[in-house]
Each structure stands twice: as structure tokens, then as C-alpha cells.
Design an enzyme around this catalytic site. Structure first.
Site, mmCIF file in Angstrom:
data_model
loop_
_atom_site.group_PDB
_atom_site.id
_atom_site.type_symbol
_atom_site.label_atom_id
_atom_site.label_comp_id
_atom_site.label_asym_id
_atom_site.label_seq_id
_atom_site.Cartn_x
_atom_site.Cartn_y
_atom_site.Cartn_z
ATOM 1 N N ASP A 239 0.835 -1.206 0.000
ATOM 2 C CA ASP A 239 0.000 0.000 0.000
ATOM 3 C C ASP A 239 0.875 1.265 0.000
ATOM 4 O O ASP A 239 0.369 2.386 -0.038
ATOM 5 C CB ASP A 239 -1.015 -0.001 1.158
ATOM 6 C CG ASP A 239 -0.362 -0.152 2.514
ATOM 7 O OD1 ASP A 239 0.885 -0.205 2.581
ATOM 8 O OD2 ASP A 239 -1.104 -0.227 3.514
ATOM 9 N N SER A 240 2.196 1.071 -0.031
ATOM 10 C CA SER A 240 3.096 2.200 -0.284
ATOM 11 C C SER A 240 2.833 2.760 -1.681
ATOM 12 O O SER A 240 3.334 3.825 -2.028
ATOM 13 C CB SER A 240 4.561 1.759 -0.149
ATOM 14 O OG SER A 240 4.810 0.597 -0.904
ATOM 15 N N ASP B 249 -0.987 -6.121 -0.135
ATOM 16 C CA ASP B 249 -1.388 -5.488 1.127
ATOM 17 C C ASP B 249 -2.900 -5.323 1.191
ATOM 18 O O ASP B 249 -3.517 -4.869 0.219
ATOM 19 C CB ASP B 249 -0.751 -4.093 1.226
ATOM 20 C CG ASP B 249 0.492 -4.084 2.088
ATOM 21 O OD1 ASP B 249 0.650 -4.984 2.934
ATOM 22 O OD2 ASP B 249 1.311 -3.168 1.918
ATOM 23 N N GLU C 244 -1.363 -5.603 8.644
ATOM 24 C CA GLU C 244 -0.526 -4.990 9.680
ATOM 25 C C GLU C 244 -1.078 -5.287 11.073
ATOM 26 O O GLU C 244 -2.281 -5.171 11.311
ATOM 27 C CB GLU C 244 -0.463 -3.474 9.476
ATOM 28 C CG GLU C 244 0.325 -3.095 8.233
ATOM 29 C CD GLU C 244 0.522 -1.594 8.084
ATOM 30 O OE1 GLU C 244 0.222 -0.835 9.022
ATOM 31 O OE2 GLU C 244 0.982 -1.189 6.998
ATOM 32 N N LYS D 168 -1.193 -9.419 2.930
ATOM 33 C CA LYS D 168 -0.436 -8.997 4.114
ATOM 34 C C LYS D 168 -1.303 -8.048 4.932
ATOM 35 O O LYS D 168 -1.991 -7.190 4.373
ATOM 36 C CB LYS D 168 0.874 -8.304 3.710
ATOM 37 C CG LYS D 168 1.643 -7.736 4.897
ATOM 38 C CD LYS D 168 3.088 -7.403 4.566
ATOM 39 C CE LYS D 168 3.304 -6.104 3.842
ATOM 40 N NZ LYS D 168 2.851 -4.897 4.572
ATOM 41 N N GLU E 234 9.288 -3.978 10.412
ATOM 42 C CA GLU E 234 9.698 -2.695 9.831
ATOM 43 C C GLU E 234 10.237 -1.731 10.896
ATOM 44 O O GLU E 234 9.650 -1.598 11.988
ATOM 45 C CB GLU E 234 8.482 -2.065 9.109
ATOM 46 C CG GLU E 234 8.808 -0.733 8.457
ATOM 47 C CD GLU E 234 7.791 -0.284 7.417
ATOM 48 O OE1 GLU E 234 6.806 -1.008 7.177
ATOM 49 O OE2 GLU E 234 7.993 0.795 6.853
HETATM 50 O O1 KIV Z 1 3.599 -1.110 1.585
HETATM 51 C C1 KIV Z 1 4.773 -1.508 1.548
HETATM 52 O O2 KIV Z 1 5.515 -1.254 0.601
HETATM 53 C C2 KIV Z 1 5.261 -2.298 2.666
HETATM 54 C C3 KIV Z 1 6.713 -2.612 2.721
HETATM 55 C C4 KIV Z 1 7.534 -1.418 2.907
HETATM 56 C C5 KIV Z 1 7.019 -3.649 3.716
HETATM 57 O O3 KIV Z 1 4.497 -2.673 3.504
#
Ligand code: KIV
Length: 261
Positions: free
Chosen positions: A44-45, A83, A115, A113, A180
Site C-alpha cells: 500500500d506504499s 497489502d 498490519e 499482508k 519494519e
Molecule cells: O507497503 C509496503 O511497501 C510495505 C513494505 C515497505 C514492507 O508494507
């Protein structure tokens, strides 16, 4: 006969001593990452990196699915993790399952994934019981940040919590966990006590693998953290190329006759 390569299985990935994980959101980066990453994360980055959002909280289901589809379509070997966006798994485990299935079925990705540790353990257990492969994420959690991001694990409370979280995540069946921005000495202790494969980002060189935002190592973002390393400086090279093109257009040098139909 044209032999099609099979995607990396989790068994194959975790038989390796070091695991390479990269993020990707688009076709060109996915194609590059697929050449060397065991796991590709459609993180989600994508919100901050591609859309310029301040936080990852602006990412929604449509956005993550759109990018996940592109990454799956443009890769052949990597195991693709996506994510779950903020707000799509916290309210109820049934809603989380519906959203996880939507991400996986509509994109063709292999896992999601989430959190958090203890707080989302029931939800993760519900997902894994329903055959959804889940990767955990502990330490600094971007979806929970309201102020400035800070290194995790400095207080006794945080240290205690992360040990609890990793053991809970193991019990509920995550196949691996991203840790992280967490103090190295805390991560090194975690590695000693837990057999869950830890993928680090700003964590420790002793982790089973490392994950990084691909655009960060290519110099396509402005990120300046202790763990960031530029392997390529995209902006000066790109600016020069674009300038050259514009000058050639102005000077009548592009296109040449042989570049016209
Ligand atoms: O969203 C993302 O890119 C991440 C990584 C930095 C682990 O969660």
C-alpha cells in the site's frame, strides 16, 4: 516445446537461506523485480510512491486490486503478496475474509499482508482457516502512524508487545512476517526465539530476508531513512533524457525522416 516456468512456492522460497522481496505496482517494475525477487509485494506504499498521498491510509480496494492485477499479469516466477488496505480488515473478520478473497480472486495474487499482531490475530486465524495465505507485519506500522514515523522497540512496553505479537502470529498461521523500522537488538532477539521467517526493512541484517520499495532503491522517490540505499539515481538521468527530447523537437532534429511512416 515452450516450457512455462512455475511460480515460486513458499516451500521453495523458505528453503533458501536469504529471501529477496521487492515491491511492485506497475508492469515495468514488476518485470524487473520478477528477475530476482522471490516475493513481490504489491504494497500500500503505492499510495505515497505513485499517487503522492501523505500516508498509506488513502489506498482503497480498487486501487490495490488494479495494481495487483498489473503485477500478476507481468510476472512469471515471483510469489505475489498484496497489502490489505487500511479499513478493509479491522471491523470484522467476515468482512476481512470477503476483502481478502476479492483481492486474491480478482488479481490472481497468492497471499495478502495485514498490519498488526495480537489485535488482528482472530482475523488472521479466520483467514488462514479459510485457506488464505497471510503474511504478517510488525514493528513500525505505516497504517497506524498519525505523527512522525519512529523506530519501534525502544520502550519495554513495545519490546514486550512485539515478542507477544510474533508468537501469536505464528500460532494463527502466517507464513512469514515483515518487521519494519525496529531496533536491531530487538529484532536479533526475535530471530533467536521465533522460527517464523522474518523479512526485515530497517530491521537487521540477520533477518531471513529483506524487503524494500523498488522505487526507493532506483532513486525514484525522495525517501531518506537510515536504511535507504540508492542503487540508481533515476531523476538526473530521466531529466536529461526528457530535456534532450524537447530540444530535438524544438530544433527539428526529432523525428528524422526515417522515423516517420
Ligand atoms: O507497503 C509496503 O511497501 C510495505 C513494505 C515497505 C514492507 O508494507
Amino acid at each position: 516445446m515452450n516450457k512455462r516456468k512455475k511460480r515460486n512456492s513458499l516451500k521453495k522460497i523458505f528453503s533458501k537461506s536469504k529471501i529477496v522481496c521487492l515491491t511492485a505496482y506497475t508492469a515495468p517494475i514488476a518485470k524487473i523485480a520478477d528477475k530476482c525477487a522471490d516475493i513481490i509485494l504489491v504494497g500500500d506504499s503505492v499510495g505515497p510512491v505513485l499517487y503522492g498521498h501523505k500516508t498509506t491510509r488513502h489506498v482503497d480496494m480498487d486501487m490495490i486490486i488494479r495494481h495487483a492485477k498489473s503485477v500478476v499479469k507481468n510476472t512469471k516466477e515471483a510469489f505475489i503478496v498484496v497489502d490489505m488496505p487500511f479499513g478493509t480488515y479491522e471491523t470484522s473478520k467476515h468482512e476481512a475474509l470477503e476483502n481478502a478473497r476479492k483481492i486474491i480472486f480478482s488479481s490472481g495474487a497468492m497471499a495478502v499482508k495485514l498490519e498488526g499482531g495480537e489485535k488482528v490475530a482472530d482475523t488472521i486465524e479466520f483467514l488462514t482457516q479459510n485457506k488464505i495465505k497471510v503474511m504478517g507485519h510488525l514493528g513500525m506500522l505505516p497504517q497506524s502512524i498519525t505523527g512522525r514515523p519512529k523506530v519501534y522497540g525502544k520502550s519495554e512496553k513495545e519490546k514486550k508487545q512485539i515478542f507477544k505479537d510474533i508468537s501469536v502470529l505464528k500460532k494463527v498461521g502466517v507464513f512469514s512476517v515483515v518487521v519494519e523500522c525496529t531496533l536491531k537488538k530487538v529484532v536479533d532477539e526475535l530471530i533467536k526465539v521465533s522460527d517464523l521467517p522474518i523479512i526485515g526493512i530497517g530491521a537487521s541484517e540477520c533477518c531471513r530476508g529483506q524487503i524494500i520499495v523498488t522505487e526507493d532503491i532506483l532513486g525514484m522517490t525522495e525517501l531518506k531513512t537510515k536504511f535507504s540505499k540508492k542503487y540508481f539515481d533515476f531523476f538526473p538521468v530521466a531529466k536529461q533524457a526528457v530535456k534532450k527530447f524537447s530540444l530535438e523537437v524544438i530544433n527539428g532534429k526529432y523525428p528524422k525522416k526515417n522515423q516517420c511512416y
